[in-house]
Design a protein around this motif. Structure first.
Motif, PDB file in Angstrom:
ATOM      1  N   TRP A   1      48.587  68.738  15.574  1.00 60.09           N
ATOM      2  CA  TRP A   1      49.129  69.558  14.500  1.00 60.09           C
ATOM      3  C   TRP A   1      49.505  70.946  14.991  1.00 60.09           C
ATOM      4  CZ3 TRP A   1      47.417  74.115  12.120  1.00 60.09           C
ATOM      5  CH2 TRP A   1      48.101  74.459  10.944  1.00 60.09           C
ATOM      6  N   MET A   2      50.611  71.442  14.463  1.00 66.64           N
ATOM      7  CA  MET A   2      51.092  72.790  14.749  1.00 66.64           C
ATOM      8  C   MET A   2      51.469  73.429  13.422  1.00 66.64           C
ATOM      9  SD  MET A   2      54.358  73.890  17.141  1.00 66.64           S
ATOM     10  CE  MET A   2      53.573  73.663  18.717  1.00 66.64           C
ATOM     11  N   LYS A   3      51.104  74.677  13.243  1.00 70.90           N
ATOM     12  CA  LYS A   3      51.447  75.420  12.030  1.00 70.90           C
ATOM     13  C   LYS A   3      52.967  75.439  11.860  1.00 70.90           C
ATOM     14  CE  LYS A   3      51.348  80.157  10.288  1.00 70.90           C
ATOM     15  NZ  LYS A   3      50.920  81.532  10.571  1.00 70.90           N
ATOM     16  N   PRO A   4      53.463  75.169  10.638  1.00 67.95           N
ATOM     17  CA  PRO A   4      54.912  75.263  10.427  1.00 67.95           C
ATOM     18  C   PRO A   4      55.386  76.717  10.479  1.00 67.95           C
ATOM     19  CG  PRO A   4      53.802  74.665   8.379  1.00 67.95           C
ATOM     20  CD  PRO A   4      52.751  74.740   9.443  1.00 67.95           C
ATOM     21  N   ASP A   5      56.675  76.902  10.691  1.00 70.79           N
ATOM     22  CA  ASP A   5      57.234  78.251  10.740  1.00 70.79           C
ATOM     23  C   ASP A   5      57.168  78.947   9.385  1.00 70.79           C
ATOM     24  OD1 ASP A   5      57.935  78.189  13.487  1.00 70.79           O
ATOM     25  OD2 ASP A   5      59.754  77.074  13.013  1.00 70.79           O
ATOM     26  N   VAL A   6      57.260  78.187   8.296  1.00 75.09           N
ATOM     27  CA  VAL A   6      57.259  78.770   6.949  1.00 75.09           C
ATOM     28  C   VAL A   6      55.977  78.360   6.218  1.00 75.09           C
ATOM     29  CG1 VAL A   6      58.453  78.872   4.726  1.00 75.09           C
ATOM     30  CG2 VAL A   6      59.780  78.702   6.848  1.00 75.09           C
ATOM     31  N   THR A   7      55.122  79.358   5.936  1.00 77.23           N
ATOM     32  CA  THR A   7      53.883  79.109   5.167  1.00 77.23           C
ATOM     33  C   THR A   7      53.801  80.059   3.973  1.00 77.23           C
ATOM     34  OG1 THR A   7      52.632  80.568   6.618  1.00 77.23           O
ATOM     35  CG2 THR A   7      52.590  78.202   7.144  1.00 77.23           C
ATOM     36  N   SER A   8      54.952  80.564   3.532  1.00 77.07           N
ATOM     37  CA  SER A   8      54.972  81.498   2.406  1.00 77.07           C
ATOM     38  C   SER A   8      55.837  80.986   1.249  1.00 77.07           C
ATOM     39  CB  SER A   8      55.500  82.866   2.870  1.00 77.07           C
ATOM     40  OG  SER A   8      56.805  82.710   3.401  1.00 77.07           O
ATOM     41  N   LEU A   9      56.272  79.725   1.308  1.00 75.26           N
ATOM     42  CA  LEU A   9      57.109  79.149   0.266  1.00 75.26           C
ATOM     43  C   LEU A   9      56.251  78.851  -0.963  1.00 75.26           C
ATOM     44  CD1 LEU A   9      59.893  77.960  -0.527  1.00 75.26           C
ATOM     45  CD2 LEU A   9      59.057  75.782   0.392  1.00 75.26           C
ATOM     46  N   GLU A  10      56.595  79.435  -2.094  1.00 77.87           N
ATOM     47  CA  GLU A  10      55.838  79.207  -3.328  1.00 77.87           C
ATOM     48  C   GLU A  10      56.065  77.775  -3.816  1.00 77.87           C
ATOM     49  OE1 GLU A  10      53.797  81.155  -5.359  1.00 77.87           O
ATOM     50  OE2 GLU A  10      53.776  82.696  -3.807  1.00 77.87           O
ATOM     51  N   GLY A  11      54.998  77.118  -4.178  1.00 76.31           N
ATOM     52  CA  GLY A  11      55.071  75.772  -4.739  1.00 76.31           C
ATOM     53  C   GLY A  11      54.709  75.813  -6.205  1.00 76.31           C
ATOM     54  N   GLY A  12      54.732  74.651  -6.831  1.00 75.59           N
ATOM     55  CA  GLY A  12      54.383  74.561  -8.237  1.00 75.59           C
ATOM     56  C   GLY A  12      53.842  73.202  -8.580  1.00 75.59           C
ATOM     57  N   GLY A  13      53.583  72.998  -9.852  1.00 76.15           N
ATOM     58  CA  GLY A  13      53.032  71.727 -10.313  1.00 76.15           C
ATOM     59  C   GLY A  13      54.068  70.629 -10.375  1.00 76.15           C
ATOM     60  N   VAL A  14      53.614  69.395 -10.190  1.00 72.70           N
ATOM     61  CA  VAL A  14      54.455  68.206 -10.308  1.00 72.70           C
ATOM     62  C   VAL A  14      54.221  67.613 -11.685  1.00 72.70           C
ATOM     63  CG1 VAL A  14      54.886  65.881  -9.455  1.00 72.70           C
ATOM     64  CG2 VAL A  14      54.347  67.697  -7.844  1.00 72.70           C
TER      65      VAL A  14
ATOM     66  N   VAL B   1      68.096  86.820  28.216  1.00 73.97           N
ATOM     67  CA  VAL B   1      68.506  86.075  27.030  1.00 73.97           C
ATOM     68  C   VAL B   1      67.301  85.935  26.098  1.00 73.97           C
ATOM     69  CG1 VAL B   1      69.426  83.873  26.197  1.00 73.97           C
ATOM     70  CG2 VAL B   1      70.138  84.770  28.438  1.00 73.97           C
ATOM     71  N   PRO B   2      67.422  86.405  24.842  1.00 74.18           N
ATOM     72  CA  PRO B   2      66.309  86.235  23.895  1.00 74.18           C
ATOM     73  C   PRO B   2      66.175  84.761  23.494  1.00 74.18           C
ATOM     74  CG  PRO B   2      68.193  87.225  22.797  1.00 74.18           C
ATOM     75  CD  PRO B   2      68.552  87.101  24.255  1.00 74.18           C
ATOM     76  N   ILE B   3      64.930  84.307  23.341  1.00 69.68           N
ATOM     77  CA  ILE B   3      64.651  82.925  22.967  1.00 69.68           C
ATOM     78  C   ILE B   3      63.622  82.925  21.845  1.00 69.68           C
ATOM     79  CG2 ILE B   3      63.636  80.751  23.747  1.00 69.68           C
ATOM     80  CD1 ILE B   3      64.707  81.326  26.497  1.00 69.68           C
ATOM     81  N   THR B   4      63.869  82.090  20.842  1.00 66.80           N
ATOM     82  CA  THR B   4      62.905  81.896  19.768  1.00 66.80           C
ATOM     83  C   THR B   4      62.387  80.463  19.846  1.00 66.80           C
ATOM     84  OG1 THR B   4      64.037  83.479  18.355  1.00 66.80           O
ATOM     85  CG2 THR B   4      62.536  81.942  17.276  1.00 66.80           C
ATOM     86  N   VAL B   5      61.094  80.321  19.986  1.00 66.02           N
ATOM     87  CA  VAL B   5      60.463  79.004  20.033  1.00 66.02           C
ATOM     88  C   VAL B   5      59.999  78.675  18.612  1.00 66.02           C
ATOM     89  CG1 VAL B   5      58.586  77.631  21.004  1.00 66.02           C
ATOM     90  CG2 VAL B   5      59.709  79.381  22.413  1.00 66.02           C
ATOM     91  N   LEU B   6      60.494  77.558  18.080  1.00 68.18           N
ATOM     92  CA  LEU B   6      60.137  77.135  16.730  1.00 68.18           C
ATOM     93  C   LEU B   6      59.032  76.088  16.772  1.00 68.18           C
ATOM     94  CD1 LEU B   6      63.720  76.771  15.232  1.00 68.18           C
ATOM     95  CD2 LEU B   6      62.153  78.700  15.003  1.00 68.18           C
TER      96      LEU B   6
ATOM     97  N   ILE C   1      55.422  76.254  24.287  1.00 70.17           N
ATOM     98  CA  ILE C   1      54.158  75.704  23.816  1.00 70.17           C
ATOM     99  C   ILE C   1      53.744  76.361  22.508  1.00 70.17           C
ATOM    100  CG2 ILE C   1      51.708  75.480  24.348  1.00 70.17           C
ATOM    101  CD1 ILE C   1      52.496  75.248  27.275  1.00 70.17           C
ATOM    102  N   LYS C   2      53.974  77.660  22.380  1.00 69.84           N
ATOM    103  CA  LYS C   2      53.592  78.385  21.173  1.00 69.84           C
ATOM    104  C   LYS C   2      54.842  78.950  20.511  1.00 69.84           C
ATOM    105  CE  LYS C   2      49.054  79.923  22.723  1.00 69.84           C
ATOM    106  NZ  LYS C   2      48.215  81.069  22.992  1.00 69.84           N
ATOM    107  N   PRO C   3      54.928  78.838  19.179  1.00 70.59           N
ATOM    108  CA  PRO C   3      56.058  79.433  18.475  1.00 70.59           C
ATOM    109  C   PRO C   3      56.055  80.956  18.610  1.00 70.59           C
ATOM    110  CG  PRO C   3      54.897  77.885  17.066  1.00 70.59           C
ATOM    111  CD  PRO C   3      54.056  78.089  18.286  1.00 70.59           C
ATOM    112  N   GLY C   4      57.233  81.531  18.580  1.00 75.66           N
ATOM    113  CA  GLY C   4      57.368  82.980  18.654  1.00 75.66           C
ATOM    114  C   GLY C   4      58.619  83.367  19.421  1.00 75.66           C
ATOM    115  N   SER C   5      58.720  84.643  19.711  1.00 78.87           N
ATOM    116  CA  SER C   5      59.878  85.168  20.431  1.00 78.87           C
ATOM    117  C   SER C   5      59.500  85.537  21.843  1.00 78.87           C
ATOM    118  CB  SER C   5      60.428  86.403  19.720  1.00 78.87           C
ATOM    119  OG  SER C   5      60.878  86.065  18.436  1.00 78.87           O
TER     120      SER C   5
END
Length: 176
Positions: free
Chosen positions: A162-175, A27-32, A9-13
């Motif tokens: 809505w669920m927060k994506p795993d990656v929220t640190s990707l730098e963006g730029g202008g179009v 067994v380790p599990i990562t929920v994405l 239900i929640k992302p994490g390890s």
């Protein structure tokens, strides 16, 4: 031989403890996240985007006017297993003025959403390894922008909460 399906239900390890007779294995599990997008802070064309505490996107141009069909974008790798299958892009929130949220592959639009049109099914073409998320000023006049959006890309043709994506640190730029 049977199969085991685990849904988080929640992302994490976490871990799964399996026992068969006297043998126990952990067994380790990562929920994405189900949200397949990747984004982060971006600025360009008078528009500034920051990531809010909950992982949503805050938009602001102050008093500056954002030109029509200009905005910000993020480019990221596409997992092979989502190429060629139906995906749905959706959003919640409200940003005064018209923002168009679109997905692009090889500079070609795959589809998008905006105020008045939500929950668009898209398919990433076979052979595509990267896609681009663009957020542009639409409408008929340039203008300032402020607000918050929760944007999601997920498998299937039904939008979920809505669920927060795993990656929220990707730098963006202008179009351009």
């Amino acid at each position: 031989m049977g199969a085991l399906s685990i849904t988080g239900i929640k992302p994490g390890s976490t871990s799964l403890k399996l026992t068969a007779g006297k043998i126990t294995k952990t067994v380790p599990i990562t929920v994405l996240s189900r949200n397949l997008l990747a984004y982060g802070p971006a600025s360009g064309n008078g528009l500034t985007v920051t990531v809010a505490q909950d992982g949503s996107l805050d938009f602001s141009s102050g008093t500056e006017s954002v030109p029509l069909y200009k905005g910000v974008s993020w480019e990221f790798d596409v997992p092979e297993d989502i190429v060629g299958v139906p995906l749905i892009i959706s959003y919640t929130g409200d940003v005064p003025g018209t923002l168009v949220i679109g997905l692009y592959a090889n500079a070609n639009s795959l589809g998008g959403v905006y105020q008045g049109k939500n929950n668009t099914v898209v398919t990433i073409p076979k052979g595509t390894t990267r896609i681009e998320l663009r957020i542009l000023r639409g409408g008929v006049t340039a203008g300032s922008v402020s607000g918050n959006l929760k944007i999601q890309l997920e498998l299937g043709n039904t939008a979920h909460e809505w669920m927060k994506p795993d990656v929220t640190s990707l730098e963006g730029g202008g179009v351009n």
